[in-house]
Design an enzyme around this catalytic site. Structure first.
Site, PDB file in Angstrom:
ATOM      1  N   LYS A   1       6.504 -38.044  67.364  1.00 42.69           N
ATOM      2  CA  LYS A   1       6.507 -39.514  67.417  1.00 42.69           C
ATOM      3  C   LYS A   1       5.445 -39.981  68.411  1.00 42.69           C
ATOM      4  O   LYS A   1       5.196 -39.317  69.419  1.00 42.69           O
ATOM      5  CB  LYS A   1       7.909 -39.941  67.872  1.00 42.69           C
ATOM      6  CG  LYS A   1       8.197 -41.427  67.884  1.00 42.69           C
ATOM      7  CD  LYS A   1       9.688 -41.640  68.225  1.00 42.69           C
ATOM      8  CE  LYS A   1      10.091 -43.099  68.232  1.00 42.69           C
ATOM      9  NZ  LYS A   1      11.544 -43.269  68.532  1.00 42.69           N
TER      10      LYS A   1
ATOM     11  N   SER B   1      14.085 -46.067  65.020  1.00 39.82           N
ATOM     12  CA  SER B   1      12.673 -46.269  65.223  1.00 39.82           C
ATOM     13  C   SER B   1      11.819 -45.047  64.909  1.00 39.82           C
ATOM     14  O   SER B   1      10.616 -45.188  64.706  1.00 39.82           O
ATOM     15  CB  SER B   1      12.419 -46.701  66.675  1.00 39.82           C
ATOM     16  OG  SER B   1      12.764 -45.659  67.575  1.00 39.82           O
TER      17      SER B   1
ATOM     18  N   SER C   1      17.933 -43.853  66.932  1.00 44.01           N
ATOM     19  CA  SER C   1      16.594 -43.714  66.349  1.00 44.01           C
ATOM     20  C   SER C   1      16.208 -42.346  65.823  1.00 44.01           C
ATOM     21  O   SER C   1      15.190 -42.222  65.152  1.00 44.01           O
ATOM     22  CB  SER C   1      15.541 -44.159  67.355  1.00 44.01           C
ATOM     23  OG  SER C   1      15.449 -45.553  67.307  1.00 44.01           O
TER      24      SER C   1
END
Ligand code: GLN
Length: 485
Positions: A78, A153, A177
């Site tokens: 990420k 997310s 997330s």
């Protein structure tokens, strides 16, 4: 088997027996990224040259016999993880050109094991969101149905696995997330106990809730990743110096006699019928495998979302104060003095959702409201945490849905923040309590969308939920399904 379909354990075996080289595997992944990326949008930055260099080094390491489980495995992380010398945006314009001078410990641990970095993955801006739609770098789509969100997310982290653009990925979880996108994209996603994995070098959203964890194709791979990530880090004062179990060798222990709690507050009317059906089938499977079910209660569940949105936004307003255009990040071009420069830089750099959170958090912390909102939320958090401590006196793990519905349509909830915030109703309490939980592929909706279930463990009981997940996986085929993309 196609390289892009492989697991970490499968690819490891192929590299070890010299059937494949890491350079070959990395090239195959890079080609796949190039082919499907226009339809998916999982990546913010692809680091092709760097990946091939990592792979060549890994091949030398393999040849010299110093191989680790992750040596030569192509992974992606990420874009919230600082990666020395490689652009790190956190999904925000304000960090569009930010090149970090050092790396996050978690990412560094993967690199030290010889893993190959394919690139940096799409995400909601500063990890605020449940759909990946707040990213400043374009839409990320669900590979199972590209009209739908991948979750958020860590949307790119889940989509990249489902689209077979990376063998495994790294995400972060503040309120769901890792687990929610894993559920929506049909992967295994684990949020470790707060303090299990170092947060050093992970761009902070809400520091008392943030935690790093792996997203993978199966439970074995998740255990391999967690083994590389877990452990004390002197650079993170909240990381805990607890022994790290051998997660992989603990997997096969079986679950006979395991006591599984079903929190009654999580089985609400209005739960999507496909999600309900999946839960029922999972309970049946676990019964067959010898688990025992107990109804439990987490009585303060109703307060979790409100509590989270006070604490997370308060911490975010403080953490994001550092983006002022002075030392790094975006600086407005034309400003009349210092205050104007701060204001313009932040107004131009942050997106709408981040601004909303900063305002909410600043309000909750302001004098006159601090006791009524922030302090009250801290008290509610303690009650929620105590619910978990009490419930875990009578069960080993808990089983719940991950999200109230399968992946929704892109655009469906962007204009309704409250609806969006409710997507995390079943995942948020775990972060408030600080314990560990995993999302496991467990079925499909009538529309063919993946549905996950959540196993919640006791603090530092990751090996127990991994073992329970492994037993389920051995008895089912859900984790083997792949998106048609
Ligand atoms: N969707 C939640 C939020 O927007 C959780 C995000 C996360 O876990 N980073 O805050």
């Amino acid at each position: 088997m196609n390289i892009i379909d492989m697991t970490i354990s499968g690819l490891h075996a192929a590299l070890k027996s010299k059937q494949l080289s890491s350079v070959e595997a990395t090239k195959a992944m890079l080609e796949r990224i190039e082919t499907v990326e226009p339809q998916v949008g999982s990546f913010i930055t692809v680091t092709a040259d760097h990946a091939l260099e990592c792979a060549a080094t890994a091949d030398l390491r393999i040849a010299s016999g110093r191989m680790d489980m992750l040596t030569g495995i192509p992974l992606a992380v990420k874009d919230i993880f600082l990666t020395e010398g490689i652009r790190t945006t956190c999904g925000s314009r304000i960090l569009e050109n930010f090149i970090p001078p050092y790396s996050a410990t978690s990412y560094q641990n993967l690199r030290d094991s010889g893993a190959v970095l394919l690139g940096k993955l799409n995400q909601d801006e500063f990890a605020m969101g449940s759909s990946n739609e707040s990213s400043a770098f374009g839409v990320c789509r669900n590979p199972w149905d590209t009209t739908r969100i991948p979750g958020g997310s860590s949307g790119g982290s889940a989509a990249a696995i489902a689209a077979r653009q990376a063998i495994a990925t790294l995400g972060t979880d503040t309120g769901g997330s890792i687990r929610q996108p894993a559920s929506h994209c049909g992967c295994v996603g684990l949020k470790p106990t707060y303090g299990r994995v170092s947060r050093y070098g992970v761009i902070a959203y809400a520091s008392s809730l943030d935690q790093v964890g792996p997203l993978t194709r199966d439970v074995t791979d998740n255990a391999i990743m967690l083994s590389a990530l877990a452990g004390y880090d002197p650079k993170d004062s909240t990381s805990v110096d607890e022994p790290v179990p051998d997660y992989v060798s603990e997997l096969a222990g079986g679950i006979k006699g395991l006591k599984i709690g079903l929190p009654k507050e999580y089985f609400i009317a209005g739960l999507d019928p496909d999600v309900q059906k999946t839960m029922d089938a999972v309970i049946e499977t676990y019964r067959r495998l010898g688990a025992e079910f107990v109804e439990i209660s987490l009585p303060h569940t109703d307060y979790a979302v409100a509590t989270y949105y006070l604490i997370a936004t308060a911490e975010a307003s403080s953490n994001l104060a550092r983006y002022d255009g002075v030392r790094f990040g975006h600086r407005a071009k034309e400003a009349a003095g210092l205050l104007d420069m701060y204001t313009k830089s932040r107004s131009e750099g942050f997106g709408a959702e981040v601004k909303r959170r900063i305002m909410l958090g600043t309000y909750a912390l302001s004098s006159g409201y601090y006791d009524a909102y922030y302090v009250k939320a801290q008290k509610a958090r303690t009650l929620i945490m105590n619910d978990f401590i009490k419930a875990f006196e009578s069960v080993d793990v808990m089983l719940t849905p991950v999200a109230p519905t399968p992946a929704f349509k892109i655009g469906e909830k962007v204009n309704d923040p409250l609806q969006m915030y409710l997507s995390d109703i079943f995942t948020i309490p775990v972060n408030l309590a600080g314990t560990c939980a995993m999302s496991l592929p467990a079925g499909f909706s009538a529309d063919g969308l993946p549905i996950g279930v959540q196993l919640i463990g006791k603090p530092f009981g990751e090996e127990v939920i991994l073992r329970a997940g492994y037993a389920f996986e051995q008895a089912t085929e859900w984790h083997k399904a792949t998106a048609a993309l």
